[in-house]
Design a protein around this motif. Structure first.
Motif, PDB file in Angstrom:
ATOM      1  N   UNK A  74     -22.481  16.821 -10.537  1.00 36.47           N
ATOM      2  CA  UNK A  74     -22.475  17.857  -9.398  1.00 36.47           C
ATOM      3  C   UNK A  74     -23.695  18.652  -9.753  1.00 36.47           C
ATOM      4  N   UNK A  75     -24.872  18.616  -8.970  1.00 35.87           N
ATOM      5  CA  UNK A  75     -26.343  19.431  -9.791  1.00 35.87           C
ATOM      6  C   UNK A  75     -26.062  20.191  -8.678  1.00 35.87           C
ATOM      7  N   UNK A  76     -26.752  20.789  -9.564  1.00 32.96           N
ATOM      8  CA  UNK A  76     -26.315  22.406  -8.312  1.00 32.96           C
ATOM      9  C   UNK A  76     -28.339  22.790  -8.651  1.00 32.96           C
ATOM     10  N   UNK A  77     -28.591  22.784  -7.233  1.00 35.33           N
ATOM     11  CA  UNK A  77     -29.880  22.798  -6.770  1.00 35.33           C
ATOM     12  C   UNK A  77     -30.056  24.056  -5.924  1.00 35.33           C
ATOM     13  N   UNK A  78     -30.999  24.776  -5.640  1.00 32.87           N
ATOM     14  CA  UNK A  78     -31.487  25.533  -4.848  1.00 32.87           C
ATOM     15  C   UNK A  78     -30.819  25.521  -3.116  1.00 32.87           C
ATOM     16  N   UNK A  79     -31.306  23.881  -2.667  1.00 26.49           N
ATOM     17  CA  UNK A  79     -30.474  24.423  -1.326  1.00 26.49           C
ATOM     18  C   UNK A  79     -29.164  23.139  -1.925  1.00 26.49           C
ATOM     19  N   UNK A  80     -28.113  23.385  -2.225  1.00 26.22           N
ATOM     20  CA  UNK A  80     -26.984  22.896  -2.421  1.00 26.22           C
ATOM     21  C   UNK A  80     -26.423  21.762  -3.669  1.00 26.22           C
ATOM     22  N   UNK A  81     -25.583  21.365  -3.527  1.00 19.71           N
ATOM     23  CA  UNK A  81     -24.714  20.415  -4.532  1.00 19.71           C
ATOM     24  C   UNK A  81     -25.045  19.152  -4.047  1.00 19.71           C
ATOM     25  N   UNK A  82     -25.400  18.764  -4.580  1.00 20.60           N
ATOM     26  CA  UNK A  82     -25.503  17.168  -4.851  1.00 20.60           C
ATOM     27  C   UNK A  82     -24.815  16.650  -5.953  1.00 20.60           C
ATOM     28  N   UNK A  83     -24.774  15.460  -5.637  1.00 23.52           N
ATOM     29  CA  UNK A  83     -23.475  15.091  -6.070  1.00 23.52           C
ATOM     30  C   UNK A  83     -24.195  13.962  -6.843  1.00 23.52           C
ATOM     31  N   UNK A 156     -10.792  16.883  -5.268  1.00 25.41           N
ATOM     32  CA  UNK A 156     -11.297  16.860  -6.235  1.00 25.41           C
ATOM     33  C   UNK A 156     -12.591  17.846  -6.707  1.00 25.41           C
ATOM     34  N   UNK A 157     -13.847  16.670  -7.568  1.00 29.73           N
ATOM     35  CA  UNK A 157     -14.738  17.665  -7.849  1.00 29.73           C
ATOM     36  C   UNK A 157     -15.527  18.257  -6.001  1.00 29.73           C
ATOM     37  N   UNK A 158     -15.191  17.680  -4.593  1.00 32.38           N
ATOM     38  CA  UNK A 158     -15.790  17.451  -3.512  1.00 32.38           C
ATOM     39  C   UNK A 158     -14.906  18.445  -2.998  1.00 32.38           C
ATOM     40  N   UNK A 159     -14.449  19.137  -3.467  1.00 36.23           N
ATOM     41  CA  UNK A 159     -13.347  20.511  -2.544  1.00 36.23           C
ATOM     42  C   UNK A 159     -14.229  21.649  -2.477  1.00 36.23           C
ATOM     43  N   UNK A 160     -14.424  22.256  -1.881  1.00 35.67           N
ATOM     44  CA  UNK A 160     -14.926  23.259  -2.013  1.00 35.67           C
ATOM     45  C   UNK A 160     -14.302  24.971  -2.805  1.00 35.67           C
ATOM     46  N   UNK A 161     -15.815  25.035  -3.964  1.00 38.76           N
ATOM     47  CA  UNK A 161     -15.732  25.819  -4.403  1.00 38.76           C
ATOM     48  C   UNK A 161     -15.665  25.566  -5.389  1.00 38.76           C
ATOM     49  N   UNK A 162     -15.125  24.121  -5.924  1.00 42.45           N
ATOM     50  CA  UNK A 162     -14.794  23.496  -7.219  1.00 42.45           C
ATOM     51  C   UNK A 162     -16.129  23.931  -8.185  1.00 42.45           C
ATOM     52  N   UNK A 165     -16.836  27.146  -9.232  1.00 34.48           N
ATOM     53  CA  UNK A 165     -15.864  28.127 -10.238  1.00 34.48           C
ATOM     54  C   UNK A 165     -15.683  27.325 -11.091  1.00 34.48           C
ATOM     55  N   UNK A 166     -16.416  26.214 -11.641  1.00 32.28           N
ATOM     56  CA  UNK A 166     -16.652  25.480 -12.767  1.00 32.28           C
ATOM     57  C   UNK A 166     -17.441  26.053 -13.550  1.00 32.28           C
ATOM     58  N   UNK A 167     -18.841  26.289 -12.442  1.00 32.79           N
ATOM     59  CA  UNK A 167     -20.351  26.597 -12.711  1.00 32.79           C
ATOM     60  C   UNK A 167     -19.955  28.022 -13.571  1.00 32.79           C
ATOM     61  N   UNK A 168     -19.514  29.007 -12.794  1.00 33.77           N
ATOM     62  CA  UNK A 168     -19.412  30.039 -13.520  1.00 33.77           C
ATOM     63  C   UNK A 168     -18.431  30.198 -15.428  1.00 33.77           C
ATOM     64  N   UNK A 169     -17.511  29.293 -15.068  1.00 32.55           N
ATOM     65  CA  UNK A 169     -16.215  29.400 -16.345  1.00 32.55           C
ATOM     66  C   UNK A 169     -17.686  29.064 -16.991  1.00 32.55           C
ATOM     67  N   UNK A 170     -17.971  27.752 -17.389  1.00 32.75           N
ATOM     68  CA  UNK A 170     -19.285  27.350 -17.871  1.00 32.75           C
ATOM     69  C   UNK A 170     -20.532  28.865 -18.642  1.00 32.75           C
ATOM     70  N   UNK A 171     -20.715  29.231 -17.635  1.00 38.01           N
ATOM     71  CA  UNK A 171     -21.184  30.176 -17.744  1.00 38.01           C
ATOM     72  C   UNK A 171     -20.858  31.171 -18.769  1.00 38.01           C
ATOM     73  N   UNK A 172     -19.828  31.852 -18.811  1.00 35.57           N
ATOM     74  CA  UNK A 172     -19.010  32.068 -19.291  1.00 35.57           C
ATOM     75  C   UNK A 172     -18.842  32.064 -20.600  1.00 35.57           C
TER      76      UNK A 172
END
Length: 178
Positions: A74-83, A156-162, A165-172
């Motif tokens: 899941x790639x986090x870009x300015x215009x949204x999440x691309x998988x 799974x990874x396509x759920x809203x917020x998934x 949530x894991x990106x926040x955990x990654x940053x921590x």
């Protein structure tokens, strides 16, 4: 000994003939369980089989379900999440080394959850060249159907917020490393 959150993983994908396909040099493990391995990276170096190197452009959350014949980036870009969903063998995790066989087919999913199926011709060509056994062809086709169903059901990874949530955990986890 199994890696723990914060451990750096090397990810390698191979082709059916055991030749190296691509490697990611540093991906941070976020979570591991009996069901899934979740990891993150940002501007990581990727090396292709021909030795060409490049860096990813954005943070990504990678999900590897145990026993699944696909994984997601899941790639986090300015215009949204691309998988980017790789259809491949179930992964193997040995120490800090995660590997799987890439079976060519991919699904690119856009932020609005529309998608494109990629590399069907490559799959046909490699299945003939490398003589994919019938059970592999069947598993690949089933995995493709599974990915499309997960996208439609927002599973799974396509759920809203998934991913968030894991990106926040990654940053921590990354802060703990520094």
């Amino acid at each position: 000994m199994s890696p723990t959150p914060g451990s750096i993983l090397r990810i390698e994908s191979y082709k059916h003939d055991q030749s190296l396909h691509r490697s990611w040099d540093k991906t941070t493990l976020i979570h591991t369980s009996d069901a899934v391995v979740i990891a993150g990276n940002d501007r990581v170096k990727v090396t292709e089989a021909d030795g060409r190197e490049w860096r990813t452009r954005e943070p990504a959350i990678c999900t590897f379900g145990r026993g699944q014949w696909f994984n997601t980036i899941a790639m986090i870009r300015d215009d949204g999440i691309y998988y980017y969903c790789n259809i491949g063998s179930p992964f193997s995790l040995k120490g800090n080394f995660l590997s799987y066989i890439d079976y060519d087919l991919d699904v690119k999913v856009f932020p609005d959850m529309t998608y494109s199926i990629l590399d069907e011709e490559e799959f046909r060509m490699h299945s003939e060249q490398m003589n994919y056994p019938p059970f592999v062809v069947e598993r690949v086709r089933t995995a493709l159907d599974d990915v499309l169903q997960w996208v439609r059901l927002r599973r799974g990874p396509f759920q809203s917020g998934f991913v968030q949530r894991w990106y926040e955990r990654y940053q921590l986890v990354r802060q703990d490393e520094e």
